[in-house]
Design a protein around this motif. Structure first.
Motif, short mmCIF file in Angstrom:
data_model
loop_
_atom_site.label_atom_id
_atom_site.label_comp_id
_atom_site.label_asym_id
_atom_site.label_seq_id
_atom_site.Cartn_x
_atom_site.Cartn_y
_atom_site.Cartn_z
N UNK A 93 -47.60 3.28 -19.25
CA UNK A 93 -47.66 4.21 -18.28
C UNK A 93 -49.00 4.44 -17.45
N UNK A 94 -49.76 4.00 -18.94
CA UNK A 94 -51.26 4.18 -18.66
C UNK A 94 -52.36 2.83 -18.42
N UNK A 95 -51.50 2.30 -17.96
CA UNK A 95 -51.91 0.45 -17.67
C UNK A 95 -51.88 -0.04 -15.88
N UNK A 96 -50.56 1.27 -15.40
CA UNK A 96 -49.84 1.23 -13.96
C UNK A 96 -50.68 1.60 -13.21
N UNK A 97 -50.89 0.93 -12.28
CA UNK A 97 -51.65 1.49 -11.40
C UNK A 97 -50.62 2.02 -9.97
N UNK A 98 -49.44 1.34 -10.32
CA UNK A 98 -48.68 1.98 -9.47
C UNK A 98 -47.08 1.54 -9.04
N UNK A 99 -46.69 2.22 -9.12
CA UNK A 99 -44.77 2.18 -9.69
C UNK A 99 -44.10 1.89 -8.30
N UNK A 100 -43.20 0.66 -8.04
CA UNK A 100 -42.52 1.32 -6.95
C UNK A 100 -40.38 1.59 -7.40
N UNK A 101 -40.19 1.57 -6.14
CA UNK A 101 -39.02 1.38 -6.21
C UNK A 101 -38.05 1.69 -4.97
N UNK A 102 -37.12 1.47 -4.68
CA UNK A 102 -35.85 0.84 -3.78
C UNK A 102 -34.99 1.80 -3.54
N UNK A 103 -34.63 2.03 -2.90
CA UNK A 103 -34.16 3.48 -2.94
C UNK A 103 -32.35 3.34 -2.06
N UNK A 104 -30.86 3.68 -2.33
CA UNK A 104 -30.56 3.79 -1.89
C UNK A 104 -29.18 4.08 -2.76
N UNK A 105 -27.99 4.90 -2.10
CA UNK A 105 -27.00 5.36 -2.52
C UNK A 105 -26.58 4.62 -3.81
N UNK A 106 -25.91 5.75 -4.72
CA UNK A 106 -26.12 6.23 -5.58
C UNK A 106 -26.86 7.04 -5.84
N UNK A 107 -28.46 6.30 -6.25
CA UNK A 107 -29.20 6.35 -7.36
C UNK A 107 -30.47 7.24 -6.20
N UNK A 108 -30.07 7.78 -5.39
CA UNK A 108 -31.19 8.37 -3.76
C UNK A 108 -31.80 9.23 -4.49
N UNK A 109 -31.20 10.18 -5.02
CA UNK A 109 -31.85 11.29 -5.70
C UNK A 109 -32.28 10.73 -6.94
N UNK A 110 -32.04 10.73 -7.86
CA UNK A 110 -32.67 10.03 -8.66
C UNK A 110 -34.21 9.48 -8.34
N UNK A 111 -34.33 8.32 -7.21
CA UNK A 111 -35.61 7.59 -7.10
C UNK A 111 -36.74 8.39 -6.49
N UNK A 112 -36.07 9.40 -5.73
CA UNK A 112 -36.93 10.54 -4.48
C UNK A 112 -37.04 11.79 -4.96
N UNK A 113 -36.74 12.05 -6.04
CA UNK A 113 -37.01 13.50 -6.74
C UNK A 113 -37.48 13.52 -8.55
N UNK A 114 -36.40 12.71 -8.75
CA UNK A 114 -36.34 12.38 -10.37
C UNK A 114 -37.67 11.86 -10.95
N UNK A 115 -37.84 9.91 -10.77
CA UNK A 115 -38.55 9.55 -10.92
C UNK A 115 -40.15 9.51 -10.40
N UNK A 116 -40.09 10.23 -9.39
CA UNK A 116 -41.68 10.55 -8.71
C UNK A 116 -41.69 11.60 -9.91
N UNK A 117 -41.09 12.67 -9.60
CA UNK A 117 -42.00 13.75 -11.34
C UNK A 117 -41.98 13.16 -12.08
N UNK A 118 -41.27 12.38 -12.94
CA UNK A 118 -41.82 11.78 -14.35
C UNK A 118 -42.48 10.90 -13.93
#
Length: 195
Positions: free
Chosen positions: A100-125
């Motif tokens: 993670x300390x080498x990463x400047x930007x992380x990107x996700x493409x969100x769609x059901x059924x993983x939308x909550x993971x991409x919008x809530x959980x992953x940004x938190x992590x």
């Protein structure tokens, strides 16, 4: 189908156990001794990721950054996620994971059924791991949102919908036009072969 190694494994999962799975049909991520198992990405999802890569790659090359789609990202010793893309400042070609300390930007493409993971959980992590920028594309609406780390969480810096432009100046320069993330002519089926 979930691999037998997953079904037969007892908790907790260690990083070495997770990495030993190798490539799988599903997206399998390590989270605090458990696994997040998601479906394989759809064709639409993968085309959008390709569009993002095309939009970000010139800026990455100009800034001497590396753009990697779907990679093992180690957030800490118990968390390995597989984001749709990362922009890195440094790269170890012998490593199993990008730290993670080498990463400047992380990107996700969100769609059901993983939308909550991409919008809530992953940004938190990702925020907890200190990654400075989070780019989210809402697959259904083609809305692109750029978030910047502020303290312990992300703050939305800009949003673009079809017909609008999202300009990145950090961590790399890029112009993203949401409607260009999908080709203008998308076939609804496979081309017919033969007479």
């Amino acid at each position: 189908m979930i691999p037998a190694e997953v079904l037969d494994h007892s908790l907790p999962w260690a990083e070495s156990d997770h990495l030993a799975l190798g490539e799988t049909a599903q997206r399998i991520e390590l989270l605090d001794g458990g696994l997040l198992i998601g479906p394989s990405p759809s064709v639409r999802h993968q085309v959008i990721v390709g569009g993002l890569v095309a939009a970000l790659e010139p800026g990455c090359a100009a800034a001497n950054r590396t753009l990697l789609p779907v990679i093992n990202l180690r957030l800490n010793a118990t968390r390995i996620l597989n984001p749709d893309l990362v922009v890195t400042a440094k790269l170890d070609l012998t490593a199993d994971c990008v730290p993670a300390d080498a990463v400047l930007l992380v990107g996700e493409v969100s769609a059901p059924p993983a939308a909550t993971i991409d919008r809530v959980l992953k940004p938190h992590l990702y925020a907890a791991a200190g990654i400075g920028w989070y780019l989210l594309v809402e697959q259904e609406s083609l809305t692109v949102k750029l978030h910047q780390l502020h303290g312990a969480h992300y703050v939305e810096r800009s949003t673009a919908r079809a017909g609008e432009v999202l300009e990145l100046t950090e961590p790399v320069k890029a112009t993203i036009r949401p409607e260009e993330l999908l080709p203008r002519r998308v076939s609804v089926g496979w081309p017919r072969v033969g007479p």
